[in-house]
Design an enzyme around this catalytic site. Structure first.
Site, PDB file in Angstrom:
ATOM      1  N   LYS A  42       0.741  -1.064  -0.286  1.00  0.00           N
ATOM      2  CA  LYS A  42      -0.042   0.006   0.199  1.00  0.00           C
ATOM      3  C   LYS A  42       0.972   1.156  -0.192  1.00  0.00           C
ATOM      4  O   LYS A  42       2.279   1.679   0.823  1.00  0.00           O
ATOM      5  CB  LYS A  42      -0.323  -0.256   1.144  1.00  0.00           C
ATOM      6  CG  LYS A  42      -1.379   1.249   1.565  1.00  0.00           C
ATOM      7  CD  LYS A  42      -3.212   0.410   0.798  1.00  0.00           C
ATOM      8  CE  LYS A  42      -4.298   2.122   0.834  1.00  0.00           C
ATOM      9  NZ  LYS A  42      -4.924   2.020  -0.200  1.00  0.00           N
ATOM     10  N   GLY A  47       5.759   0.963   6.224  1.00  0.00           N
ATOM     11  CA  GLY A  47       6.921  -0.103   5.190  1.00  0.00           C
ATOM     12  C   GLY A  47       7.667   0.695   4.079  1.00  0.00           C
ATOM     13  O   GLY A  47       8.486   0.027   3.157  1.00  0.00           O
ATOM     14  N   CYS A  48       6.560   1.050   2.814  1.00  0.00           N
ATOM     15  CA  CYS A  48       6.305   0.547   2.150  1.00  0.00           C
ATOM     16  C   CYS A  48       6.838   1.868   1.300  1.00  0.00           C
ATOM     17  O   CYS A  48       8.117   1.958   0.508  1.00  0.00           O
ATOM     18  CB  CYS A  48       5.262   0.860   0.778  1.00  0.00           C
ATOM     19  SG  CYS A  48       4.070  -0.663   1.250  1.00  0.00           S
ATOM     20  N   THR A  49       7.273   2.592   1.904  1.00  0.00           N
ATOM     21  CA  THR A  49       7.851   4.040   2.342  1.00  0.00           C
ATOM     22  C   THR A  49       9.205   4.121   2.406  1.00  0.00           C
ATOM     23  O   THR A  49      10.260   4.858   1.784  1.00  0.00           O
ATOM     24  CB  THR A  49       7.413   5.462   3.390  1.00  0.00           C
ATOM     25  OG1 THR A  49       5.590   5.417   3.129  1.00  0.00           O
ATOM     26  CG2 THR A  49       7.912   6.411   3.149  1.00  0.00           C
ATOM     27  N   GLY A  52      10.883   2.299  -0.432  1.00  0.00           N
ATOM     28  CA  GLY A  52      10.390   3.378  -2.077  1.00  0.00           C
ATOM     29  C   GLY A  52      12.076   3.985  -1.632  1.00  0.00           C
ATOM     30  O   GLY A  52      12.689   4.523  -2.723  1.00  0.00           O
TER      31      GLY A  52
END
Length: 158
Positions: A42, A47-49, A52
């Site tokens: 998402k 975690g995704c931030t 990236g």
């Protein structure tokens, strides 16, 4: 195609998906370059931030290794645009809103959050060589340190 059919040494399943920067990206069009295809749950979550941002911090080294980075989630293009702009991601975020690529790579898994079951993306990464063959698969990825590990891997691929 199920998870067990995405196998090391075999050709990666092809796809064509829209990117947050307005392009349509097909895996087949990237032959001749190494590719990191990472699926994440998402946009704009911790975690995704982290994942990236770590790819962004090492981006010039990935470029020097002739490697394309593609992030994929089920989020909308508008969400991807906001996420990429907020963190200045220099690589495309692809929207797999119909889940075709997610299914082809076997990354959709049942999740249980606070007793509620749902289907979501299991953070997973696939590395392809210049011929489009899968050379590395990682599932249940921990975001922190992942990009640095992948940089070492792609630097070993001729």
């Amino acid at each position: 195609m199920s998870e067990d059919l995405v196998t090391l040494g075999h050709s990666a399943p092809d796809f064509r998906l829209p990117a947050h920067d307005g392009r349509q990206i097909a895996l087949a069009d990237l032959r001749g370059k190494k590719v990191i295809l990472y699926f994440y749950p998402k946009d704009d979550t911790p975690g995704c931030t982290t994942e990236g941002q770590e790819f962004t911090a090492l981006y010039s080294q990935f470029q020097a290794a002739d490697t394309v980075i593609l992030g994929v989630s089920r989020d909308s293009l508008a969400d991807h645009e906001r996420f990429a702009a907020k963190y200045h991601f220099p690589f495309p975020l692809l929207s797999d809103s119909d889940e075709a690529a997610c299914r082809a790579y076997g990354v959709l898994k049942e999740k249980n959050m606070y007793g509620k079951k749902s289907i979501g993306i299991e953070r997973s990464t696939f590395v392809m060589d210049r011929d489009g063959r899968i050379t590395h698969i990682e599932r249940k990825v921990k975001a922190a340190g992942h990009a640095a590990e992948l940089l070492k891997i792609v630097q070993q691929i001729p």
